[in-house]
Write a protein that holds these residues in place. Sequence first.
Motif, PDB file in Angstrom:
ATOM      1  N   ALA A 161       0.824  -1.202   0.000  1.00  0.00           N
ATOM      2  CA  ALA A 161       0.000   0.000   0.000  1.00  0.00           C
ATOM      3  C   ALA A 161       0.863   1.259   0.000  1.00  0.00           C
ATOM      4  O   ALA A 161       0.549   2.251  -0.668  1.00  0.00           O
ATOM      5  CB  ALA A 161      -0.939  -0.007   1.208  1.00  0.00           C
ATOM      6  N   GLU A 162       1.971   1.220   0.757  1.00  0.00           N
ATOM      7  CA  GLU A 162       2.859   2.381   0.768  1.00  0.00           C
ATOM      8  C   GLU A 162       3.521   2.583  -0.592  1.00  0.00           C
ATOM      9  O   GLU A 162       3.654   3.718  -1.067  1.00  0.00           O
ATOM     10  CB  GLU A 162       3.923   2.229   1.846  1.00  0.00           C
ATOM     11  N   LEU A 163       3.951   1.501  -1.232  1.00  0.00           N
ATOM     12  CA  LEU A 163       4.572   1.623  -2.548  1.00  0.00           C
ATOM     13  C   LEU A 163       3.590   2.225  -3.550  1.00  0.00           C
ATOM     14  O   LEU A 163       3.975   3.034  -4.400  1.00  0.00           O
ATOM     15  CB  LEU A 163       5.071   0.257  -3.023  1.00  0.00           C
ATOM     16  N   GLU A 164       2.334   1.857  -3.447  1.00  0.00           N
ATOM     17  CA  GLU A 164       1.321   2.467  -4.303  1.00  0.00           C
ATOM     18  C   GLU A 164       1.227   3.968  -4.024  1.00  0.00           C
ATOM     19  O   GLU A 164       1.182   4.784  -4.951  1.00  0.00           O
ATOM     20  CB  GLU A 164      -0.027   1.796  -4.056  1.00  0.00           C
ATOM     21  N   SER A 165       1.224   4.330  -2.741  1.00  0.00           N
ATOM     22  CA  SER A 165       1.115   5.753  -2.391  1.00  0.00           C
ATOM     23  C   SER A 165       2.349   6.544  -2.816  1.00  0.00           C
ATOM     24  O   SER A 165       2.256   7.758  -3.051  1.00  0.00           O
ATOM     25  CB  SER A 165       0.894   5.911  -0.886  1.00  0.00           C
ATOM     26  N   LEU A 166       3.490   5.868  -2.927  1.00  0.00           N
ATOM     27  CA  LEU A 166       4.727   6.527  -3.360  1.00  0.00           C
ATOM     28  C   LEU A 166       4.770   6.760  -4.868  1.00  0.00           C
ATOM     29  O   LEU A 166       5.685   7.416  -5.356  1.00  0.00           O
ATOM     30  CB  LEU A 166       5.936   5.684  -2.930  1.00  0.00           C
ATOM     31  N   GLY A 167       3.813   6.192  -5.582  1.00  0.00           N
ATOM     32  CA  GLY A 167       3.705   6.469  -7.009  1.00  0.00           C
ATOM     33  C   GLY A 167       4.207   5.387  -7.935  1.00  0.00           C
ATOM     34  O   GLY A 167       4.200   5.577  -9.162  1.00  0.00           O
ATOM     35  N   PHE A 168       4.653   4.268  -7.400  1.00  0.00           N
ATOM     36  CA  PHE A 168       5.078   3.174  -8.279  1.00  0.00           C
ATOM     37  C   PHE A 168       3.860   2.565  -8.964  1.00  0.00           C
ATOM     38  O   PHE A 168       2.789   2.450  -8.374  1.00  0.00           O
ATOM     39  CB  PHE A 168       5.831   2.111  -7.477  1.00  0.00           C
ATOM     40  N   GLY A 169       4.052   2.137 -10.213  1.00  0.00           N
ATOM     41  CA  GLY A 169       2.924   1.629 -10.982  1.00  0.00           C
ATOM     42  C   GLY A 169       2.743   0.138 -10.938  1.00  0.00           C
ATOM     43  O   GLY A 169       1.677  -0.373 -11.291  1.00  0.00           O
ATOM     44  N   ALA A 170       3.792  -0.584 -10.521  1.00  0.00           N
ATOM     45  CA  ALA A 170       3.702  -2.042 -10.538  1.00  0.00           C
ATOM     46  C   ALA A 170       4.598  -2.643  -9.461  1.00  0.00           C
ATOM     47  O   ALA A 170       5.634  -2.078  -9.102  1.00  0.00           O
ATOM     48  CB  ALA A 170       4.094  -2.596 -11.905  1.00  0.00           C
ATOM     49  N   LEU A 171       4.190  -3.803  -8.972  1.00  0.00           N
ATOM     50  CA  LEU A 171       4.995  -4.639  -8.095  1.00  0.00           C
ATOM     51  C   LEU A 171       5.289  -5.918  -8.849  1.00  0.00           C
ATOM     52  O   LEU A 171       4.374  -6.609  -9.306  1.00  0.00           O
ATOM     53  CB  LEU A 171       4.241  -4.963  -6.801  1.00  0.00           C
ATOM     54  N   TRP A 172       6.571  -6.250  -8.990  1.00  0.00           N
ATOM     55  CA  TRP A 172       6.981  -7.461  -9.690  1.00  0.00           C
ATOM     56  C   TRP A 172       7.521  -8.445  -8.666  1.00  0.00           C
ATOM     57  O   TRP A 172       8.492  -8.156  -7.976  1.00  0.00           O
ATOM     58  CB  TRP A 172       8.030  -7.136 -10.743  1.00  0.00           C
ATOM     59  N   LEU A 173       6.873  -9.598  -8.555  1.00  0.00           N
ATOM     60  CA  LEU A 173       7.193 -10.562  -7.508  1.00  0.00           C
ATOM     61  C   LEU A 173       8.255 -11.526  -7.997  1.00  0.00           C
ATOM     62  O   LEU A 173       8.032 -12.318  -8.909  1.00  0.00           O
ATOM     63  CB  LEU A 173       5.936 -11.321  -7.090  1.00  0.00           C
ATOM     64  N   GLY A 174       9.430 -11.463  -7.375  1.00  0.00           N
ATOM     65  CA  GLY A 174      10.542 -12.308  -7.779  1.00  0.00           C
ATOM     66  C   GLY A 174      10.363 -13.744  -7.329  1.00  0.00           C
ATOM     67  O   GLY A 174       9.381 -14.112  -6.683  1.00  0.00           O
ATOM     68  N   GLY A 175      11.346 -14.552  -7.683  1.00  0.00           N
ATOM     69  CA  GLY A 175      11.254 -15.972  -7.373  1.00  0.00           C
ATOM     70  C   GLY A 175      10.241 -16.646  -8.260  1.00  0.00           C
ATOM     71  O   GLY A 175       9.777 -16.104  -9.261  1.00  0.00           O
ATOM     72  N   ASN A 176       9.875 -17.852  -7.908  1.00  0.00           N
ATOM     73  CA  ASN A 176       8.865 -18.595  -8.656  1.00  0.00           C
ATOM     74  C   ASN A 176       7.498 -18.240  -8.078  1.00  0.00           C
ATOM     75  O   ASN A 176       6.954 -18.951  -7.254  1.00  0.00           O
ATOM     76  CB  ASN A 176       9.147 -20.098  -8.555  1.00  0.00           C
ATOM     77  N   SER A 177       6.965 -17.096  -8.490  1.00  0.00           N
ATOM     78  CA  SER A 177       5.748 -16.557  -7.898  1.00  0.00           C
ATOM     79  C   SER A 177       4.520 -16.915  -8.729  1.00  0.00           C
ATOM     80  O   SER A 177       4.623 -17.383  -9.862  1.00  0.00           O
ATOM     81  CB  SER A 177       5.878 -15.045  -7.730  1.00  0.00           C
ATOM     82  N   SER A 178       3.347 -16.661  -8.148  1.00  0.00           N
ATOM     83  CA  SER A 178       2.101 -17.070  -8.797  1.00  0.00           C
ATOM     84  C   SER A 178       0.983 -16.101  -8.441  1.00  0.00           C
ATOM     85  O   SER A 178       1.167 -15.157  -7.651  1.00  0.00           O
ATOM     86  CB  SER A 178       1.709 -18.480  -8.338  1.00  0.00           C
ATOM     87  N   ALA A 179      -0.189 -16.347  -8.990  1.00  0.00           N
ATOM     88  CA  ALA A 179      -1.363 -15.528  -8.675  1.00  0.00           C
ATOM     89  C   ALA A 179      -1.670 -15.565  -7.186  1.00  0.00           C
ATOM     90  O   ALA A 179      -2.138 -14.571  -6.615  1.00  0.00           O
ATOM     91  CB  ALA A 179      -2.564 -16.012  -9.482  1.00  0.00           C
ATOM     92  N   ALA A 180      -1.396 -16.686  -6.538  1.00  0.00           N
ATOM     93  CA  ALA A 180      -1.650 -16.797  -5.102  1.00  0.00           C
ATOM     94  C   ALA A 180      -0.786 -15.830  -4.303  1.00  0.00           C
ATOM     95  O   ALA A 180      -1.220 -15.294  -3.277  1.00  0.00           O
ATOM     96  CB  ALA A 180      -1.402 -18.232  -4.635  1.00  0.00           C
ATOM     97  N   ASN A 181       0.445 -15.587  -4.753  1.00  0.00           N
ATOM     98  CA  ASN A 181       1.308 -14.604  -4.090  1.00  0.00           C
ATOM     99  C   ASN A 181       0.838 -13.177  -4.352  1.00  0.00           C
ATOM    100  O   ASN A 181       1.010 -12.296  -3.504  1.00  0.00           O
ATOM    101  CB  ASN A 181       2.750 -14.748  -4.563  1.00  0.00           C
ATOM    102  N   ALA A 182       0.286 -12.951  -5.534  1.00  0.00           N
ATOM    103  CA  ALA A 182      -0.155 -11.610  -5.910  1.00  0.00           C
ATOM    104  C   ALA A 182      -1.454 -11.205  -5.229  1.00  0.00           C
ATOM    105  O   ALA A 182      -1.660 -10.022  -4.928  1.00  0.00           O
ATOM    106  CB  ALA A 182      -0.323 -11.528  -7.427  1.00  0.00           C
ATOM    107  N   ALA A 183      -2.336 -12.156  -4.986  1.00  0.00           N
ATOM    108  CA  ALA A 183      -3.690 -11.840  -4.523  1.00  0.00           C
ATOM    109  C   ALA A 183      -3.729 -10.970  -3.267  1.00  0.00           C
ATOM    110  O   ALA A 183      -4.442  -9.947  -3.250  1.00  0.00           O
ATOM    111  CB  ALA A 183      -4.474 -13.127  -4.311  1.00  0.00           C
ATOM    112  N   PRO A 184      -2.997 -11.303  -2.196  1.00  0.00           N
ATOM    113  CA  PRO A 184      -3.105 -10.455  -0.997  1.00  0.00           C
ATOM    114  C   PRO A 184      -2.592  -9.039  -1.200  1.00  0.00           C
ATOM    115  O   PRO A 184      -3.073  -8.099  -0.546  1.00  0.00           O
ATOM    116  CB  PRO A 184      -2.275 -11.210   0.051  1.00  0.00           C
ATOM    117  N   LEU A 185      -1.629  -8.858  -2.087  1.00  0.00           N
ATOM    118  CA  LEU A 185      -1.107  -7.520  -2.357  1.00  0.00           C
ATOM    119  C   LEU A 185      -2.116  -6.701  -3.169  1.00  0.00           C
ATOM    120  O   LEU A 185      -2.281  -5.504  -2.945  1.00  0.00           O
ATOM    121  CB  LEU A 185       0.218  -7.618  -3.101  1.00  0.00           C
ATOM    122  N   ILE A 186      -2.777  -7.361  -4.104  1.00  0.00           N
ATOM    123  CA  ILE A 186      -3.821  -6.688  -4.874  1.00  0.00           C
ATOM    124  C   ILE A 186      -4.976  -6.287  -3.970  1.00  0.00           C
ATOM    125  O   ILE A 186      -5.524  -5.179  -4.070  1.00  0.00           O
ATOM    126  CB  ILE A 186      -4.293  -7.598  -6.024  1.00  0.00           C
TER     127      ILE A 186
END
Length: 290
Positions: free
Chosen positions: A37-62
């Motif tokens: 949430a802070e990164l969004e407020s700082l103006g970044f447009g995207a979060l790229w999840l490193g490692g072998n990530s998936s939709a399950a890792n993305a869901a809580p951040l979204i």
Amino acid sequence: MDDASALKEAVGRYGVWSVGLRDEDPQGAAERAEAAAELESLGFGALWLGGNSSAANAAPLIEATERIVVGTSIQSIWEHEAPASAAGFAELEVAHPGRFVLGLGVSHGPRVKEYSRPYSTMVGYLDELDRAGLRPGHRVLAALGPKMLELSRDRAAGAIPYLVTPEHTARARETLGDAPLLAPELKVVLDPEPATARATARAYLARYLEFPNYVRNFLRLGFTESEVADGGSDRLIDAVFAWGDRGRIRDRVAAFHEAGADHVALQLIEGNPPNPLPRQGWRELAALLA
């Protein structure tokens, strides 16, 4: 507006690449959500999840944010079956339209037991995604070499190359053409002292120089065998890291945009081992980019 154009607009010029944000430890879930949430407020447009990530890792951040795009960088095609990947995307797309992008990659031979014919395997994987209804405009590929870049152009919304230089970015843009997204990753060390900044960078880079695909790509770009040995030469470090004071780092990021990048995914490196959620560093990074 086509899918690639919509994706470019959504991710903007800068994003954050992070392994720490994809951690699955439930004890850290609240802090990861707060950081997103802070990164969004700082103006970044995207979060790229490193490692072998998936939709399950993305869901809580979204779910913890309102607009920022979250992408996998990358999801290994060897460890996630295509129908499951398509289903995971579809679930997030229904709940949060346009907020998730599936970044796919072939990983590395030393990490995959049955690694074979990576390009052909990726083509087959994309065929399966097509049959499952996941449109090309909703996926991007971790492409380094010419053939995979062409595949990013023809079968995806673009490319998310990792561990590259502005020279690679210029070549990638020439291959992709104007329309697809080109979003290279760039490592950043917030340290103005050459000796300590390069030492931090070299310690982090050493692990990647064990992977043949990265070494081959550096050789294609004109680096020598000696420059990719022993953690990398100063020339290699300076090519793939942005380090120094605010002006130097800002100029290095700008070099990728000038070479043709639409978006730069910034990975902040702090110490060894790296800080998984370098929140103060992210604030400093946002300030210098502003």
